[in-house]
Each structure stands twice: as structure tokens, then as C-alpha cells.
Write a protein that holds these residues in place. Structure first.
Motif, PDB file in Angstrom:
ATOM      1  N   TYR A  76       0.814  -1.215   0.000  1.00 42.76           N
ATOM      2  CA  TYR A  76       0.000   0.000   0.000  1.00 42.76           C
ATOM      3  C   TYR A  76       0.852   1.272   0.000  1.00 42.76           C
ATOM      4  O   TYR A  76       1.796   1.407   0.784  1.00 42.76           O
ATOM      5  N   THR A  77       0.494   2.192  -0.900  1.00 41.73           N
ATOM      6  CA  THR A  77       1.114   3.513  -0.946  1.00 41.73           C
ATOM      7  C   THR A  77       0.085   4.528  -0.442  1.00 41.73           C
ATOM      8  O   THR A  77      -1.041   4.170  -0.099  1.00 41.73           O
ATOM      9  N   PHE A  78       0.457   5.786  -0.474  1.00 45.00           N
ATOM     10  CA  PHE A  78      -0.464   6.844  -0.060  1.00 45.00           C
ATOM     11  C   PHE A  78      -1.749   6.791  -0.880  1.00 45.00           C
ATOM     12  O   PHE A  78      -2.849   6.981  -0.336  1.00 45.00           O
ATOM     13  N   GLU A  79      -1.643   6.538  -2.161  1.00 40.65           N
ATOM     14  CA  GLU A  79      -2.824   6.485  -3.031  1.00 40.65           C
ATOM     15  C   GLU A  79      -3.807   5.417  -2.571  1.00 40.65           C
ATOM     16  O   GLU A  79      -5.018   5.623  -2.597  1.00 40.65           O
ATOM     17  N   ASN A  80      -3.285   4.268  -2.160  1.00 40.56           N
ATOM     18  CA  ASN A  80      -4.160   3.199  -1.668  1.00 40.56           C
ATOM     19  C   ASN A  80      -4.891   3.617  -0.399  1.00 40.56           C
ATOM     20  O   ASN A  80      -6.095   3.374  -0.251  1.00 40.56           O
ATOM     21  N   TYR A  81      -4.136   4.233   0.516  1.00 39.12           N
ATOM     22  CA  TYR A  81      -4.757   4.669   1.768  1.00 39.12           C
ATOM     23  C   TYR A  81      -5.785   5.778   1.517  1.00 39.12           C
ATOM     24  O   TYR A  81      -6.846   5.818   2.152  1.00 39.12           O
ATOM     25  N   TYR A  82      -5.457   6.657   0.582  1.00 40.25           N
ATOM     26  CA  TYR A  82      -6.384   7.744   0.254  1.00 40.25           C
ATOM     27  C   TYR A  82      -7.713   7.164  -0.232  1.00 40.25           C
ATOM     28  O   TYR A  82      -8.785   7.580   0.205  1.00 40.25           O
ATOM     29  N   ARG A  83      -7.613   6.182  -1.137  1.00 44.71           N
ATOM     30  CA  ARG A  83      -8.835   5.558  -1.656  1.00 44.71           C
ATOM     31  C   ARG A  83      -9.574   4.813  -0.540  1.00 44.71           C
ATOM     32  O   ARG A  83     -10.807   4.815  -0.485  1.00 44.71           O
TER      33      ARG A  83
ATOM     34  N   TYR B  45     -11.561   0.819  -0.359  1.00 45.61           N
ATOM     35  CA  TYR B  45     -12.637   1.215   0.563  1.00 45.61           C
ATOM     36  C   TYR B  45     -13.562   0.024   0.834  1.00 45.61           C
ATOM     37  O   TYR B  45     -13.914  -0.267   1.986  1.00 45.61           O
ATOM     38  N   LYS B  46     -13.967  -0.668  -0.244  1.00 44.47           N
ATOM     39  CA  LYS B  46     -14.893  -1.802  -0.109  1.00 44.47           C
ATOM     40  C   LYS B  46     -14.271  -2.945   0.684  1.00 44.47           C
ATOM     41  O   LYS B  46     -14.936  -3.575   1.515  1.00 44.47           O
ATOM     42  N   GLU B  47     -12.988  -3.196   0.446  1.00 44.72           N
ATOM     43  CA  GLU B  47     -12.304  -4.268   1.182  1.00 44.72           C
ATOM     44  C   GLU B  47     -12.245  -3.957   2.670  1.00 44.72           C
ATOM     45  O   GLU B  47     -12.459  -4.844   3.505  1.00 44.72           O
TER      46      GLU B  47
ATOM     47  N   ALA C 276       1.846   9.545   4.070  1.00 46.13           N
ATOM     48  CA  ALA C 276       2.676   9.936   2.930  1.00 46.13           C
ATOM     49  C   ALA C 276       3.769   8.905   2.659  1.00 46.13           C
ATOM     50  O   ALA C 276       4.249   8.225   3.576  1.00 46.13           O
ATOM     51  N   ASP C 277       4.147   8.771   1.398  1.00 51.21           N
ATOM     52  CA  ASP C 277       5.194   7.818   1.009  1.00 51.21           C
ATOM     53  C   ASP C 277       6.580   8.278   1.457  1.00 51.21           C
ATOM     54  O   ASP C 277       7.511   7.483   1.521  1.00 51.21           O
TER      55      ASP C 277
END
Length: 443
Positions: A242-249, A259-261, A417-418
Motif C-alpha cells: 500500500y502507498t499513499f494512493e491506496n490509503y487515500y482511496r 474502501y470496499k475491502e 505519505a510515502d
């Protein structure tokens, strides 16, 4: 012949008078109506999730001969705010404005559009004093308290003593810490947001009296460091990829896989978690809580983490420019009557705002053999409400929530943040946020 003409003239006059009377009566029937201004989301909720309101709306229409209409504004429309305000300044505009459980009415009241009702609404005196707004304009119809449901099975496993009704936020986080230390859990936004719920109070960023944002940069830096240490403490199972983008989503994009997971994981683990994240019973309504508390799987206690869930109200304000205001007040008086308010309680969902029916509620509890713990919880919460210990969302301003959201979003950005931000970079970013919010406050 003269006699015949006289008779004809009299008949014509009578017919003419009858015609005028009929037209007048028809006009009166047409005018015996009120209109409720409501957004599309709230209309859907009220229509399908408020059986007492709908039943008594229809009964009111039948018995009083007053039609209750809805003027629904689509919240998805980009011109929503403009449409809302334009309707309120019309002559003979909507009579009442619906105020949903999670919305504000403070800004409307400040514009002067809301009618002060304490001396115009007979049953207003029956409302609990502590939930009346200082302007005496908002008319609550029912209230909620969303409790915390702890998992008794986990308590036994960890050997933790069950808290009492007077437990605190600190008590909850001590229990949570022991649970996470014993067995690390999959990371979810629900677990993390608990830590940030008091962010506005802990960081003291908003001076509401002077309508100004003051961000203590060093305090924010310490807060971010504490959250990052918590995140990487080993109490949470994190995904290496997971990167910042994954956590943001995961936090913000409800249609995203992340989010759904996270939501599915939370639902799946709900029975093994220290608390149920999706427990939506109203702790004030002992009829609706009794069965859950009888089963014994959960320890249902007052809300101590989420301030906004301690006291949730829905109701109306009266539009000063509204049509048939007297009929609107009659409708509200009907909703606040002992009869309707008792029906609200009997439906096992909402809790009445009418303080004069407490004895009747106790009789209903006794007749239905309601769980004593459920009754004790209701009485405890009601005492807290009467004492003014719980603030409703209506006590906050929409500005408060906007600032809270902006601050939370920025803090999450730094935590996930990454790369590691330096203190200087955080200070600079916080200064930009401070300036942005103050500019917005002064528009």
C-alpha cells in the motif's frame, strides 16, 4: 307579472350568493395546506424510515383537513444552495424547513429567516429545556443516542472487567490498547478515525468567538508524530504494497476496491472485534435495546468516543416568510403532543423530546418487562441530556465541521505519505492551510 319578476330576481340573487360562497369555500380548502422544504436525501429517509411521522402526517391531514406537502430540492443539483435560499425569500414560501439529524440550522437562523416559536407554539414548553436552541427557533421532534456496543466474549478472553455506565473516553482507549496489544488487527479507517475524533479539541485550532483559525504548528507536528508511531507500532496489520494512493482511496473513495475491502473486513470481523462498528440502536429507546441486552453478547454503554453521536436531533424551523404559518405551527404542535410523542417511543427507534410523558414511558417499560439494564441506560443518558452534558450537532456550526474536515484530511496526508515530511515542510503546509481557512472564514 311583477310578482313573478320579483321571485325570479330573488332566485337569481340566491344563486349568485351560493356561487360566491362555494367559490370562497373552495378557496379556503385550497388554502388549508402547508409546505415542508426538504432536500432529496432527507425526503427519502423521512418517507421510508419515519413510520410515526408518516402515519401521523396522514392522520393530521384527515382530522384537521390540512394538506401537508413537500417541496423537494435535489441535493445533486449544483444550484442546490441557491435554490434553497431563493425559496425562503419568496412571499408565501414554504411553511416549514426540515432539519435532518446530521444537518445544521444555525446559518439559516442567523439570516433571520427562522421564526422564534417559544411564545407561539403551545407544546414547545414540553420540550426538554437543554435541547432548545438559544434563539428558540429550532423545534426538535425526536432524539437519538448512538451507544458503543462492546463484545463481552473479547472481554472474557482478555480478562477485562466490564465498565459501568459512567465510563470515559480514556477507559475505552485503555481497553482498546490491551486488545490490540494482545492480538494485532487488520488496519481499517474505522480503527484509525477513533484516534482522531477529538482533533479539534486536542489541537485547539478554531477560535469560534473571533471566527479565526490559529494552528499551533509545533503541537500539530507532535500530533502527527504520535499518529505515525501508533500506525507503525505493530498493533495493526498493514499491507506492504500500500502507498499513499491506496490509503487515500481506502479513506475517501467509496467506490474504490480499497474502501470496499476495508468495509467488508470490518463487517466480517465485527463479532470478534472489541466493539461493533455498525451498531445503530438508539440507546435512549429501551424498547429497541431490550432484546440485544437480554441476549448478553454485547455490553451496551454510553457513547464516549464520537461526540456527535451522543445527542442527535431532527426537527423543523418555521419560515418567517412561509405560507399559512399558523397551520404550520398547528402541525408542529400536533407532532409534539403527548399522543404522537408516545407513539414515537413505541416504535422502538426514536426517543421523544416531550418531557411530560416520562411516567407513561416507565409504565410502558414495566408492562413490556423491559430489561433493567436497558432502562438504566435510558435513565442515565436522559439525566446527562437534562444536565446539558451532551451537545447536539445543532450546537456546532457548519464552519466547525468544514475546518475539522480540512484539518483531518491534511493530517492523514502527512501520516500516510510515502515520504517523511520535515518539521519545516509541515509548518509551511499548516501555514498555507491556516491562511486558506481564514480567507474562507472572512469571505
Amino acid at each position: 307579472m311583477k310578482r313573478v319578476i320579483t321571485i325570479i330576481l330573488c332566485l337569481m340573487l340566491l344563486l349568485s350568493l351560493n356561487g360566491c360562497t362555494s367559490a370562497k369555500d373552495s378557496s379556503n380548502v385550497k388554502n388549508k395546506e402547508i409546505t415542508i422544504l426538504i432536500d432529496s436525501n432527507s425526503y427519502h429517509d423521512l418517507k421510508f424510515n419515519a413510520p410515526v411521522f408518516n402515519a401521523y402526517k396522514q392522520k393530521f391531514e384527515r382530522e384537521k383537513g390540512i394538506k401537508v406537502n413537500f417541496d423537494v430540492i435535489d441535493v445533486k443539483n449544483k444550484e442546490y444552495e441557491n435554490k434553497l435560499r431563493s425559496k425562503l425569500y419568496l412571499k408565501d414560501g414554504p411553511t416549514l424547513i426540515y432539519v435532518s439529524p446530521w444537518s445544521f440550522c444555525g446559518s439559516l437562523i442567523k439570516t433571520g429567516i427562522a421564526l422564534k416559536v417559544d411564545d407561539k407554539l403551545k407544546n414547545y414548553a414540553k420540550i426538554y429545556d437543554s435541547i432548545k436552541d438559544e434563539n428558540k427557533c429550532f423545534i426538535p421532534i425526536s432524539m437519538y443516542h448512538y451507544p458503543i456496543a462492546l463484545n463481552r466474549k473479547v472481554f472474557k478472553k482478555l480478562g477485562i472487567e466490564e465498565p459501568g455506565l459512567d465510563w470515559t473516553r480514556e477507559d475505552y482507549f485503555r481497553i482498546r490498547e490491551k486488545w490490540l496489544t494482545e492480538e494485532p488487527q487488520n488496519f481499517t479507517p474505522y480503527l484509525f478515525r477513533e484516534l482522531m475524533w477529538n482533533i479539534m479539541e486536542e489541537l485547539e485550532v478554531y477560535d469560534s468567538k473571533n471566527n479565526k483559525v490559529n494552528i499551533d504548528k509545533s503541537k500539530v507536528i507532535g500530533y502527527i508524530k504520535k499518529l505515525k508511531d501508533e500506525l507503525h507500532s505493530g498493533k495493526y496489520i498493514l499491507k506492504d504494497s500500500y502507498t499513499f494512493e491506496n490509503y487515500y482511496r481506502m479513506f475517501y473513495e467509496i467506490e474504490s476496491k480499497e474502501y470496499k475491502e476495508a468495509k467488508e473486513m470490518t463487517l466480517y470481523n465485527d463479532t470478534d472485534s472489541i466493539r461493533r462498528q455498525f451498531y445503530y440502536r438508539n440507546a435512549l429507546n429501551s424498547l429497541g435495546n431490550s432484546v440485544e441486552m437480554d441476549i448478553g453478547e454485547h455490553i451496551v454503554l454510553p457513547q464516549v468516543v464520537d461526540e456527535f453521536k451522543k445527542l442527535v436531533l431532527w426537527g423543523f424551523i418555521v419560515n418567517r416568510n412561509g405560507k399559512n404559518i399558523d397551520l404550520g405551527l398547528e402541525f408542529l404542535n400536533w407532532l409534539l403532543s403527548d399522543e404522537v410523542q408516545l407513539e414515537i417511543f413505541k416504535k422502538k427507534r426514536d426517543y421523544p423530546v416531550n418531557k411530560d410523558i416520562e411516567d407513561e414511558i416507565e409504565k410502558i417499560e414495566k408492562d413490556n418487562n423491559i430489561n433493567e439494564k436497558s432502562i438504566a441506560l435510558r435513565k442515565y443518558l436522559l439525566t446527562k441530556i437534562k444536565n446539558g452534558d451532551y451537545k447536539s450537532l445543532k450546537n456546532y456550526s457548519d464552519k466547525y465541521l468544514v475546518i475539522r474536515s480540512e484539518l483531518t484530511n491534511n493530517i492523514i496526508k502527512f501520516v500516510f505519505a510515502d515520504k517523511d515530511y520535515t518539521d519545516e515542510e509541515i509548518t509551511e503546509e499548516m501555514k498555507k492551510l491556516e491562511d486558506k481557512l481564514n480567507m474562507w472564514l472572512n469571505e
